[in-house]
Design a protein around this motif. Structure first.
Motif, PDB file in Angstrom:
ATOM      1  N   ASP A 135       8.561  -7.639   5.882  1.00 57.43           N
ATOM      2  CA  ASP A 135       7.414  -7.213   5.087  1.00 57.43           C
ATOM      3  C   ASP A 135       6.476  -8.417   4.892  1.00 57.43           C
ATOM      4  OD1 ASP A 135       8.215  -8.766   2.756  1.00 57.43           O
ATOM      5  OD2 ASP A 135       9.609  -7.167   2.255  1.00 57.43           O
ATOM      6  N   ASP A 136       5.303  -8.141   4.362  1.00 57.66           N
ATOM      7  CA  ASP A 136       4.272  -9.180   4.241  1.00 57.66           C
ATOM      8  C   ASP A 136       4.709 -10.375   3.398  1.00 57.66           C
ATOM      9  OD1 ASP A 136       2.597  -7.677   5.809  1.00 57.66           O
ATOM     10  OD2 ASP A 136       1.435  -6.857   4.147  1.00 57.66           O
ATOM     11  N   ILE A 169       7.144 -12.478   5.436  1.00 56.06           N
ATOM     12  CA  ILE A 169       6.388 -13.170   6.489  1.00 56.06           C
ATOM     13  C   ILE A 169       5.717 -14.411   5.917  1.00 56.06           C
ATOM     14  CG2 ILE A 169       4.378 -13.033   8.019  1.00 56.06           C
ATOM     15  CD1 ILE A 169       5.093 -10.039   8.405  1.00 56.06           C
ATOM     16  N   ARG A 170       5.076 -14.292   4.774  1.00 51.18           N
ATOM     17  CA  ARG A 170       4.383 -15.429   4.147  1.00 51.18           C
ATOM     18  C   ARG A 170       5.371 -16.541   3.831  1.00 51.18           C
ATOM     19  NH1 ARG A 170       1.201 -18.718   4.729  1.00 51.18           N
ATOM     20  NH2 ARG A 170       0.393 -17.034   5.942  1.00 51.18           N
ATOM     21  N   THR A 188       7.137  -8.288  14.358  1.00 51.45           N
ATOM     22  CA  THR A 188       7.916  -8.478  13.138  1.00 51.45           C
ATOM     23  C   THR A 188       8.566  -7.189  12.657  1.00 51.45           C
ATOM     24  OG1 THR A 188       7.921  -9.434  10.922  1.00 51.45           O
ATOM     25  CG2 THR A 188       6.009  -8.092  11.519  1.00 51.45           C
TER      26      THR A 188
END
Length: 76
Positions: free
Chosen positions: A53-54, A57-58, A50
């Motif tokens: 950022d987190d 992604i979520r 990836t």
């Protein structure tokens, strides 16, 4: 703009500006609004690579889990 159109045309599914493309046993996801943001996941949703950022992604994984049925093979 031509690059975005080419990516979108080849995508198996587009959800809220994200192009989902199946290649072998992986799903490649690209943010069409920012081509630097990409995600590669397994069919089970496991993150493999990836540049997102987190939080993004979520969000994308939520799209995948709610809409993945639209990418299932019709012959399966």
């Amino acid at each position: 703009m031509d690059k975005i159109r080419e990516i979108a045309d080849q995508a198996d599914m587009i959800v809220n500006g994200y192009a989902f493309t199946r290649e072998n046993n992986q799903i490649k996801i690209l943010n069409l609004n920012n081509l630097d943001k990409a995600l590669v996941i397994s069919e089970a949703g496991e993150v493999l690579e990836t540049t997102m950022d987190d939080i993004e992604i979520r969000i994308v994984l939520d799209y995948w889990s709610s809409d993945r049925k639209f990418m299932e093979d019709e012959d399966a």
